[in-house]
Design an enzyme around this catalytic site. Structure first.
Site, PDB file in Angstrom:
ATOM      1  N   SER A   1      44.544  34.021  38.210  1.00 52.95           N
ATOM      2  CA  SER A   1      45.818  34.000  38.500  1.00 52.95           C
ATOM      3  C   SER A   1      46.713  32.810  39.401  1.00 52.95           C
ATOM      4  CB  SER A   1      46.400  35.323  38.856  1.00 52.95           C
ATOM      5  OG  SER A   1      45.812  36.360  37.932  1.00 52.95           O
TER       6      SER A   1
ATOM      7  N   HIS B   1      31.747  30.582  32.807  1.00 55.56           N
ATOM      8  CA  HIS B   1      32.887  31.474  33.191  1.00 55.56           C
ATOM      9  C   HIS B   1      32.557  32.790  33.029  1.00 55.56           C
ATOM     10  CE1 HIS B   1      36.894  33.248  32.519  1.00 55.56           C
ATOM     11  NE2 HIS B   1      37.359  32.058  33.266  1.00 55.56           N
TER      12      HIS B   1
ATOM     13  N   ASN C   1      42.082  26.025  31.364  1.00 60.18           N
ATOM     14  CA  ASN C   1      41.067  26.702  30.485  1.00 60.18           C
ATOM     15  C   ASN C   1      42.216  27.548  29.433  1.00 60.18           C
ATOM     16  OD1 ASN C   1      39.327  28.157  29.048  1.00 60.18           O
ATOM     17  ND2 ASN C   1      38.685  29.311  31.094  1.00 60.18           N
TER      18      ASN C   1
ATOM     19  N   LYS D   1      41.275  29.032  26.866  1.00 55.71           N
ATOM     20  CA  LYS D   1      40.417  29.898  26.117  1.00 55.71           C
ATOM     21  C   LYS D   1      40.805  30.069  24.721  1.00 55.71           C
ATOM     22  CE  LYS D   1      40.862  32.448  30.620  1.00 55.71           C
ATOM     23  NZ  LYS D   1      40.706  33.593  31.716  1.00 55.71           N
TER      24      LYS D   1
ATOM     25  N   GLY E   1      43.176  36.576  34.937  1.00 56.91           N
ATOM     26  CA  GLY E   1      43.942  37.566  34.095  1.00 56.91           C
ATOM     27  C   GLY E   1      44.748  38.652  34.325  1.00 56.91           C
TER      28      GLY E   1
ATOM     29  N   GLU F   1      34.045  35.049  31.680  1.00 62.20           N
ATOM     30  CA  GLU F   1      33.943  35.717  30.306  1.00 62.20           C
ATOM     31  C   GLU F   1      32.749  35.638  29.496  1.00 62.20           C
ATOM     32  OE1 GLU F   1      37.825  34.234  29.451  1.00 62.20           O
ATOM     33  OE2 GLU F   1      38.665  35.474  30.928  1.00 62.20           O
TER      34      GLU F   1
ATOM     35  N   GLU G   1      35.931  31.643  40.969  1.00 66.97           N
ATOM     36  CA  GLU G   1      36.740  32.613  40.435  1.00 66.97           C
ATOM     37  C   GLU G   1      36.735  34.198  40.547  1.00 66.97           C
ATOM     38  OE1 GLU G   1      38.850  30.194  36.953  1.00 66.97           O
ATOM     39  OE2 GLU G   1      37.012  31.272  36.086  1.00 66.97           O
TER      40      GLU G   1
END
Ligand code: PGA
Length: 253
Positions: A216, A98, A9, A11, A176, A100, A170
């Site tokens: 991560s 996701h 991904n 992003k 991240g 985000e 996730e």
């Protein structure tokens, strides 16, 4: 049996020129080095999909994903990209839900259920993301919370439709942050989710569903994570922006 999948991904990163370099490096490395039973997917920014698809389509075990799509079929929705458009340029997968997207763009389980439907109608594979926050992990009930994300956005599907879905667990606290879930934490959640799928769709469908870990994941920890019996690969963020590292992750089964 279920597929092994490593998806990158990207992003909102990379210029067109940088994206071309990264994609062509990944394509070459995957072709030369990655086992053909591992499916490798890249999810670049939507703007680059058409161009990069021409590179990924040359490799049998590669696919290309959008990071999102509209919940509407077509029409006056300025700025949106539909699942049928993605299909028409040769995309194979769409990442949905996701954290985000959920956090910054207010995507609810209900809207995600609509997106799942439209993605499946267009014969694309949804990579459906789920996961808990740090606060939820530190309190009771986080297993049930993650399971409820699947229930609310996926359990309206028939078993046949559900059979086309890929899940990505996730934990938000690991995305991240450099904080990876331990392989035991990942395995425990994946096994729990597979059990949850089995209660709805039966053991065979559950056993055939790929459940990826994301958060991560990198070339150092991928091997231990992918060795867990219920971890079928990874959804990779930061480490997917480096061709060597991303390929090494895809070689970690
Ligand atoms: P990360 O992101 O690998 O950079 O933690 C994973 C993701 O958000 O899919």
């Amino acid at each position: 049996m279920r597929k092994k999948i490593v998806a990158g991904n990207w992003k909102m990163n990379k210029s067109m020129e940088e994206a071309l370099i990264l994609a062509s490096e990944v394509v070459h490395m995957v072709k030369d080095e990655v086992n053909s039973d591992v499916q490798v997917i890249i999810a670049p920014p939507a703007l680059y999909l058409t161009t990069l698809q021409k590179h990924t389509e040359a490799v049998a075990n590669m696919g290309i994903a959008a990071q999102n799509c509209s919940n509407k079929a077509s029409g006056a929705y300025t700025g949106e990209i539909s699942a049928s458009m993605l299909k028409s340029i040769g995309a194979t997968h769409v990442i949905l839900g996701h954290s985000e997207r959920r956090q910054y763009f207010n995507e609810s389980n209900e809207v995600l259920a609509e997106k799942v439907n439209i993605v499946l109608e267009n014969d694309l594979t949804p990579i459906f993301c789920c996961g808990e926050t740090l606060e939820q992990r530190q309190a009771e009930g986080f297993f049930e919370f993650v399971a409820s994300q699947l229930t609310d956005s996926l359990f309206h599907l028939s078993a046949e439709e559900f059979g086309k879905v890929v899940i990505a667990y996730e934990p938000i606290w690991a995305i991240g942050t450099g904080l990876t879930a331990s392989s035991q934490q990942a395995q425990d959640m994946h096994a729990f989710l597979r059990g949850h799928l089995a209660t709805k769709y039966g053991q065979e469908v559950a056993d055939n569903t790929s459940i990826l870990y994301g958060g991560s994941c990198n070339e150092k920890n991928a091997q231990e994570l992918f060795a867990c019996p219920d971890v079928d690969g990874g959804l990779i963020g930061g480490a997917s922006l480096k061709s060597r590292e991303f390929t090494n992750i895809a070689k970690s089964f």
